[in-house]
Design an enzyme around this catalytic site. Structure first.
Site, PDB file in Angstrom:
ATOM      1  N   GLY A 254      24.303  -3.203 -15.622  1.00  0.00           N
ATOM      2  CA  GLY A 254      23.634  -3.846 -16.739  1.00  0.00           C
ATOM      3  C   GLY A 254      22.165  -4.041 -16.418  1.00  0.00           C
TER       4      GLY A 254
ATOM      5  N   LEU B  96      15.191 -18.331 -13.976  1.00  0.00           N
ATOM      6  CA  LEU B  96      15.989 -19.272 -13.187  1.00  0.00           C
ATOM      7  C   LEU B  96      16.144 -18.816 -11.738  1.00  0.00           C
ATOM      8  CD1 LEU B  96      18.811 -20.276 -15.710  1.00  0.00           C
ATOM      9  CD2 LEU B  96      17.018 -21.755 -14.788  1.00  0.00           C
TER      10      LEU B  96
ATOM     11  N   LYS C  48      24.617  -9.200 -12.615  1.00  0.00           N
ATOM     12  CA  LYS C  48      25.421  -8.218 -11.867  1.00  0.00           C
ATOM     13  C   LYS C  48      25.821  -8.725 -10.486  1.00  0.00           C
ATOM     14  CE  LYS C  48      22.220  -5.077 -12.137  1.00  0.00           C
ATOM     15  NZ  LYS C  48      21.249  -5.783 -13.007  1.00  0.00           N
TER      16      LYS C  48
ATOM     17  N   ASP D 266      27.315  -4.156  -6.885  1.00  0.00           N
ATOM     18  CA  ASP D 266      26.570  -4.726  -8.008  1.00  0.00           C
ATOM     19  C   ASP D 266      25.629  -3.698  -8.637  1.00  0.00           C
ATOM     20  OD1 ASP D 266      24.556  -4.593  -6.122  1.00  0.00           O
ATOM     21  OD2 ASP D 266      23.956  -6.702  -6.290  1.00  0.00           O
TER      22      ASP D 266
ATOM     23  N   TYR E 273       5.827  -3.540 -10.998  1.00  0.00           N
ATOM     24  CA  TYR E 273       5.826  -4.419 -12.166  1.00  0.00           C
ATOM     25  C   TYR E 273       4.420  -4.705 -12.684  1.00  0.00           C
ATOM     26  CZ  TYR E 273      10.815  -5.318 -11.550  1.00  0.00           C
ATOM     27  OH  TYR E 273      12.173  -5.175 -11.457  1.00  0.00           O
TER      28      TYR E 273
END
Length: 210
Positions: free
Chosen positions: A11, A141, A17, A86, A47
């Protein structure tokens, strides 16, 4: 012949994940395979400047995931030890196609298919999906410094790319079951009932496969 369970949780960024893979590993007592993320030395720059750092970033991920899968096959799956990861290495195609220039992507694909030929493939995929607000909230978070500069537009496009890719994957791999969970409506960390519902679905698939 009984299949050794090899589960991959997939995902978009921030969907949960790693958290779910860890819960699955603890519940079923499976070997846990975590993807290398923060160890990627190019990711922070990526990024900030996707075009300038995409090839280095994607090649690092590809080579490390290849090595991880090679080790998992040799030391665990070949010894009948179940594994939950994961990630699925197919995610490299999603990110690379989105971020690489066309000439870079063509070279990348050649390397990808050479490295992944005859690699172990999961016999169950768990696909987690969520809307942009949920992803941004969960990314905030967990507080990873390297993710502070993620562009919401990039993240939104990534969710669309995942959806398109998974639709094609399901059509092209009818023998690999895919369990899809909408994470806008469940919280398997805070709500035990949500987690138990996921385990129940996994139990059903493991029973079918074995």
């Amino acid at each position: 012949m009984k299949k050794v369970p090899f589960i991959a949780v997939e995902g978009p960024i921030g969907v949960g994940k790693s958290s779910l893979a860890r819960e699955i590993a603890n519940y079923y007592q499976y070997r846990l395979l975590n993807e290398i993320v923060e160890e990627n030395p190019f990711l922070g720059n990526f990024y900030k400047d996707i075009d300038g750092w995409s090839f280095q970033t994607e090649m690092f991920f590809l080579c490390n995931r290849y090595k991880q899968l090679e080790d998992i096959e040799k030391y665990h799956l070949n010894k009948n030890e179940p594994v939950v990861a994961d990630y699925h290495i197919f995610k490299n195609q999603i990110f690379a196609e989105r971020t690489l220039q066309s000439k870079q992507y063509e070279k990348y694909k050649q390397i990808y298919y050479i490295l992944t030929a005859n690699m172990p493939e999961p016999n169950l995929i768990i696909y987690l999906k969520a809307g942009l607000n949920t992803l941004l909230e969960r990314i905030s978070l967990r507080g990873r410094d390297i993710e502070k500069n993620i562009d919401p537009a990039y993240l939104l496009q990534l969710t669309k790319d995942y959806e398109q890719f998974m639709g094609k994957f399901i059509n092209d791999h009818p023998n690999v079951p895919v369990l899809t969970f909408e994470c806008d409506h469940i919280d398997f960390i805070k709500n035990k009932a949500d987690l138990e519902a996921i385990f129940s679905k996994i139990d059903d698939q493991l029973f079918i496969n074995n």
